[in-house]
Design a protein around this motif. Structure first.
Motif, PDB file in Angstrom:
ATOM      1  N   LEU A   1      62.149 108.590 141.355  1.00 26.22           N
ATOM      2  CA  LEU A   1      62.610 109.963 141.174  1.00 26.22           C
ATOM      3  C   LEU A   1      61.606 110.793 140.376  1.00 26.22           C
ATOM      4  O   LEU A   1      61.940 111.878 139.884  1.00 26.22           O
TER       5      LEU A   1
ATOM      6  N   THR B   1      68.752 122.956 137.066  1.00 22.79           N
ATOM      7  CA  THR B   1      68.324 121.672 136.525  1.00 22.79           C
ATOM      8  C   THR B   1      69.523 120.880 136.031  1.00 22.79           C
ATOM      9  O   THR B   1      70.607 121.422 135.812  1.00 22.79           O
TER      10      THR B   1
ATOM     11  N   ASP C   1      61.133 114.616 140.931  1.00 25.06           N
ATOM     12  CA  ASP C   1      62.255 115.519 140.664  1.00 25.06           C
ATOM     13  C   ASP C   1      62.486 115.751 139.181  1.00 25.06           C
ATOM     14  O   ASP C   1      63.246 116.641 138.800  1.00 25.06           O
TER      15      ASP C   1
ATOM     16  N   TRP D   1      65.197 118.476 138.344  1.00 27.79           N
ATOM     17  CA  TRP D   1      65.480 119.575 139.248  1.00 27.79           C
ATOM     18  C   TRP D   1      66.521 119.117 140.263  1.00 27.79           C
ATOM     19  O   TRP D   1      66.625 117.922 140.571  1.00 27.79           O
ATOM     20  N   PHE D   2      67.272 120.058 140.780  1.00 32.43           N
ATOM     21  CA  PHE D   2      68.229 119.745 141.844  1.00 32.43           C
ATOM     22  C   PHE D   2      67.477 119.492 143.145  1.00 32.43           C
ATOM     23  O   PHE D   2      66.723 120.343 143.621  1.00 32.43           O
ATOM     24  N   ASN D   3      67.652 118.314 143.689  1.00 31.94           N
ATOM     25  CA  ASN D   3      67.064 117.967 144.988  1.00 31.94           C
ATOM     26  C   ASN D   3      68.143 117.278 145.807  1.00 31.94           C
ATOM     27  O   ASN D   3      68.481 116.117 145.552  1.00 31.94           O
ATOM     28  N   PRO D   4      68.714 117.976 146.802  1.00 27.71           N
ATOM     29  CA  PRO D   4      69.852 117.423 147.534  1.00 27.71           C
ATOM     30  C   PRO D   4      69.528 116.213 148.394  1.00 27.71           C
ATOM     31  O   PRO D   4      70.440 115.510 148.837  1.00 27.71           O
ATOM     32  N   THR D   5      68.230 115.932 148.608  1.00 27.67           N
ATOM     33  CA  THR D   5      67.877 114.827 149.491  1.00 27.67           C
ATOM     34  C   THR D   5      67.285 113.617 148.770  1.00 27.67           C
ATOM     35  O   THR D   5      67.078 112.589 149.395  1.00 27.67           O
ATOM     36  N   LEU D   6      67.015 113.739 147.446  1.00 25.67           N
ATOM     37  CA  LEU D   6      66.419 112.599 146.749  1.00 25.67           C
ATOM     38  C   LEU D   6      67.202 112.249 145.483  1.00 25.67           C
ATOM     39  O   LEU D   6      68.005 111.323 145.470  1.00 25.67           O
ATOM     40  N   SER D   7      66.991 113.001 144.404  1.00 26.43           N
ATOM     41  CA  SER D   7      67.600 112.614 143.132  1.00 26.43           C
ATOM     42  C   SER D   7      69.106 112.852 143.095  1.00 26.43           C
ATOM     43  O   SER D   7      69.841 112.076 142.479  1.00 26.43           O
ATOM     44  N   HIS D   8      69.576 113.927 143.738  1.00 26.35           N
ATOM     45  CA  HIS D   8      71.007 114.261 143.615  1.00 26.35           C
ATOM     46  C   HIS D   8      71.925 113.149 144.127  1.00 26.35           C
ATOM     47  O   HIS D   8      72.876 112.770 143.425  1.00 26.35           O
TER      48      HIS D   8
ATOM     49  N   THR E   1      61.415 117.024 135.571  1.00 25.37           N
ATOM     50  CA  THR E   1      60.471 117.982 135.008  1.00 25.37           C
ATOM     51  C   THR E   1      60.114 117.687 133.566  1.00 25.37           C
ATOM     52  O   THR E   1      59.113 118.191 133.059  1.00 25.37           O
TER      53      THR E   1
END
Length: 253
Positions: A18, A114, A21, A61-68, A23
């Motif tokens: 991650l 975030t 994603d 950071w908001f990432n709907p396809t990886l970290s979220h 910061t």
């Protein structure tokens, strides 16, 4: 050693990279709690070490396809996190097995979205060691890794041997094949390596996944360590990271 920035670091959580994603790393800390044991005959505070603890706090950071999908699950089971202070062979790495305590979102006036993430150690505290892989390593066949120098230990009398055991952490990001066994070997001269009791991970048959293993607390671990892959049924690719912690003082969990 000269001062360095935090650029080029990595953060692995539960077999997921991650790093892209996150910061900021807000806090990596821990150690024994300070217990006040001041006697009535003393003119200053006396303290001894209590229970070990640890934490890792970071902002993503908001990432709907990886970290979220990974972080939003807020699992009740323990999560293994590995913060890599650089991704070269032998880079320092902080490892934590614990609870993901939160996933709190904040939307700024500028549109930034975030999340604050806090990992609270559960049972082992925070453990600083060194990477036996250059960040993520990809093996396509059984491979002997390169040795990493863990130094002479806390006293020259140890002759490059630590007398208090070691712990090893594994993060598997992807796997294709039947099986692969990842283990850590030690050496006195960085030439002749041998298996170490307690430092072989359970065979990997799928990914992602994580493992933590430990030797006996009083076991001798020699100066150089390397990560090795072997197989019985064969594999075509395994992407993984290994960090090792060699105890140079007596350590109890």
């Amino acid at each position: 050693m000269a001062k360095t920035s935090g650029l080029g670091d990595a953060l692995f959580i539960g077999g997921n990279d991650l790093s892209g994603d996150f910061t900021a790393i807000g806090n990596v800390g821990g150690g024994p709690a300070a217990l006040t044991t001041t006697g009535i005959d003393k003119g200053a505070m006396e303290r001894i070490g209590g229970a070990r603890d640890g934490r890792l706090e970071a902002t993503a950071w908001f990432n709907p396809t990886l970290s979220h999908p990974v972080l939003a699950a807020l699992p009740t089971a323990d999560v293994q996190s590995m913060y890599c202070r650089g991704t070269t062979l032998g880079s320092p790495a902080a490892t934590i097995v614990g609870k993901q305590a939160n996933y709190d979102g904040t939307r700024g006036q500028d549109g930034a979205f975030t999340f604050a993430v806090s990992m609270q150690a559960n049972g082992f505290g925070v453990e600083w060691g060194y990477l036996l892989t250059a960040g993520k390593r990809v093996d396509v066949a059984a491979t002997n890794g390169t040795g990493v120098d863990f130094g002479l230990g806390s006293s020259p009398l140890f002759n490059g041997q630590a007398l208090f055991g070691a712990q090893c952490y594994l993060q598997v990001f992807a796997f294709t094949g039947t099986d692969v066994t990842i283990k850590v070997q030690d050496s006195a001269d960085n030439a002749t390596f041998a298996d170490v009791a307690g430092m072989t991970f359970t065979a990997v048959t799928s990914g992602p996944g994580v493992q933590r293993i430990a030797t006996a607390s009083g076991q001798t671990v020699r100066r150089y360590l390397r990560a090795v892959t072997t197989t019985v049924g064969g594999f075509t690719s395994c992407t993984f990271a290994v960090a090792a912690v060699r105890n140079d003082v007596s350590t109890v969990f």
